[in-house]
Write a protein that holds these residues in place. Structure first.
Motif, PDB file in Angstrom:
ATOM      1  N   VAL A   5      69.557  76.543 -49.318  1.00 33.37           N
ATOM      2  CA  VAL A   5      68.700  76.098 -48.211  1.00 33.37           C
ATOM      3  C   VAL A   5      67.536  77.064 -48.066  1.00 33.37           C
ATOM      4  O   VAL A   5      66.374  76.653 -47.968  1.00 33.37           O
ATOM      5  CB  VAL A   5      69.495  75.977 -46.889  1.00 33.37           C
ATOM      6  CG1 VAL A   5      68.571  75.723 -45.721  1.00 33.37           C
ATOM      7  CG2 VAL A   5      70.564  74.882 -46.995  1.00 33.37           C
ATOM      8  N   PHE A   8      65.149  76.738 -51.085  1.00 36.72           N
ATOM      9  CA  PHE A   8      64.338  75.524 -51.000  1.00 36.72           C
ATOM     10  C   PHE A   8      63.202  75.715 -49.993  1.00 36.72           C
ATOM     11  O   PHE A   8      62.046  75.418 -50.291  1.00 36.72           O
ATOM     12  CB  PHE A   8      65.198  74.323 -50.601  1.00 36.72           C
ATOM     13  CG  PHE A   8      64.386  73.082 -50.341  1.00 36.72           C
ATOM     14  CD1 PHE A   8      63.838  72.356 -51.390  1.00 36.72           C
ATOM     15  CD2 PHE A   8      64.144  72.651 -49.042  1.00 36.72           C
ATOM     16  CE1 PHE A   8      63.066  71.220 -51.153  1.00 36.72           C
ATOM     17  CE2 PHE A   8      63.375  71.519 -48.800  1.00 36.72           C
ATOM     18  CZ  PHE A   8      62.834  70.801 -49.852  1.00 36.72           C
ATOM     19  N   ASP A  62      64.885  64.355 -55.008  1.00 35.64           N
ATOM     20  CA  ASP A  62      65.785  65.341 -54.408  1.00 35.64           C
ATOM     21  C   ASP A  62      65.074  66.288 -53.437  1.00 35.64           C
ATOM     22  O   ASP A  62      65.634  66.639 -52.403  1.00 35.64           O
ATOM     23  CB  ASP A  62      66.513  66.143 -55.486  1.00 35.64           C
ATOM     24  CG  ASP A  62      67.591  65.326 -56.188  1.00 35.64           C
ATOM     25  OD1 ASP A  62      68.110  64.364 -55.587  1.00 35.64           O
ATOM     26  OD2 ASP A  62      67.924  65.662 -57.343  1.00 35.64           O
ATOM     27  N   ASP A  63      63.857  66.713 -53.764  1.00 39.17           N
ATOM     28  CA  ASP A  63      63.124  67.584 -52.835  1.00 39.17           C
ATOM     29  C   ASP A  63      62.859  66.866 -51.514  1.00 39.17           C
ATOM     30  O   ASP A  63      62.999  67.453 -50.440  1.00 39.17           O
ATOM     31  CB  ASP A  63      61.798  68.050 -53.436  1.00 39.17           C
ATOM     32  CG  ASP A  63      61.950  69.246 -54.352  1.00 39.17           C
ATOM     33  OD1 ASP A  63      63.102  69.646 -54.650  1.00 39.17           O
ATOM     34  OD2 ASP A  63      60.917  69.788 -54.784  1.00 39.17           O
ATOM     35  N   LYS A  66      66.077  66.655 -49.515  1.00 36.50           N
ATOM     36  CA  LYS A  66      66.365  67.944 -48.857  1.00 36.50           C
ATOM     37  C   LYS A  66      65.477  68.134 -47.628  1.00 36.50           C
ATOM     38  O   LYS A  66      65.943  68.586 -46.579  1.00 36.50           O
ATOM     39  CB  LYS A  66      66.175  69.100 -49.826  1.00 36.50           C
ATOM     40  CG  LYS A  66      67.249  69.184 -50.880  1.00 36.50           C
ATOM     41  CD  LYS A  66      66.964  70.317 -51.870  1.00 36.50           C
ATOM     42  CE  LYS A  66      68.042  70.397 -52.927  1.00 36.50           C
ATOM     43  NZ  LYS A  66      67.755  71.468 -53.894  1.00 36.50           N
ATOM     44  N   THR A  70      66.907  68.271 -43.822  1.00 33.81           N
ATOM     45  CA  THR A  70      66.629  69.422 -42.950  1.00 33.81           C
ATOM     46  C   THR A  70      66.097  68.947 -41.605  1.00 33.81           C
ATOM     47  O   THR A  70      66.531  69.421 -40.549  1.00 33.81           O
ATOM     48  CB  THR A  70      65.631  70.382 -43.626  1.00 33.81           C
ATOM     49  OG1 THR A  70      66.195  70.841 -44.861  1.00 33.81           O
ATOM     50  CG2 THR A  70      65.304  71.562 -42.739  1.00 33.81           C
ATOM     51  N   PHE A 107      73.894  69.467 -49.912  1.00 30.96           N
ATOM     52  CA  PHE A 107      72.845  70.123 -49.120  1.00 30.96           C
ATOM     53  C   PHE A 107      73.117  69.955 -47.627  1.00 30.96           C
ATOM     54  O   PHE A 107      72.930  70.897 -46.846  1.00 30.96           O
ATOM     55  CB  PHE A 107      71.463  69.569 -49.498  1.00 30.96           C
ATOM     56  CG  PHE A 107      70.322  70.416 -49.017  1.00 30.96           C
ATOM     57  CD1 PHE A 107      69.983  71.585 -49.683  1.00 30.96           C
ATOM     58  CD2 PHE A 107      69.580  70.049 -47.900  1.00 30.96           C
ATOM     59  CE1 PHE A 107      68.926  72.384 -49.243  1.00 30.96           C
ATOM     60  CE2 PHE A 107      68.525  70.833 -47.453  1.00 30.96           C
ATOM     61  CZ  PHE A 107      68.199  72.001 -48.126  1.00 30.96           C
TER      62      PHE A 107
END
Length: 119
Positions: A5, A8, A62-63, A66, A70, A107
């Protein structure tokens, strides 16, 4: 915060700074449009993040997954709500989304774990 985390978030911030530092008008406008699209409007922020997460899963980014996970975590979505988003995304996107689902669940769990570590 868990290592992935933190990594990223740090990488995203670093690269965004570099990209925006290039002072390219079009890229700056795209980033601004993205920021403004997720502001409160006819749809509240939670709804927009739910849509963003589902779309990101279907598009297999995927980014993006994430990032929206978040935001969903910051907006206090429950596990049940997130898993419903996952289920809709997998229904629409098909079984090709399952590998992204696995990484999303991992994640999400790290986000929740980082919350307990911060206490």
């Amino acid at each position: 915060m868990s290592n992935s985390v933190t990594e990223f978030n740090e990488y995203r911030a670093k690269m965004n700074d570099e990209i925006l530092g290039a002072n390219n008008k079009i890229l700056k406008r795209i980033f601004n449009l993205d920021t403004n699209a997720f502001q409160e409007g006819a749809l509240d922020k939670r709804t927009k993040e739910i849509v963003g997460l589902a779309c990101s899963m279907v598009l297999r980014c995927d980014d993006c997954v994430k990032y929206h996970l978040t935001k969903c975590h910051e907006l206090n979505l429950s596990d049940d709500q997130v898993y419903e988003i996952f289920s809709v995304a997998n229904l629409i996107g098909g079984t090709i989304v399952i590998p992204h689902l696995r990484r999303a669940v991992e994640f999400w769990n790290e986000l929740k774990q980082s919350e307990t570590n911060d206490l």
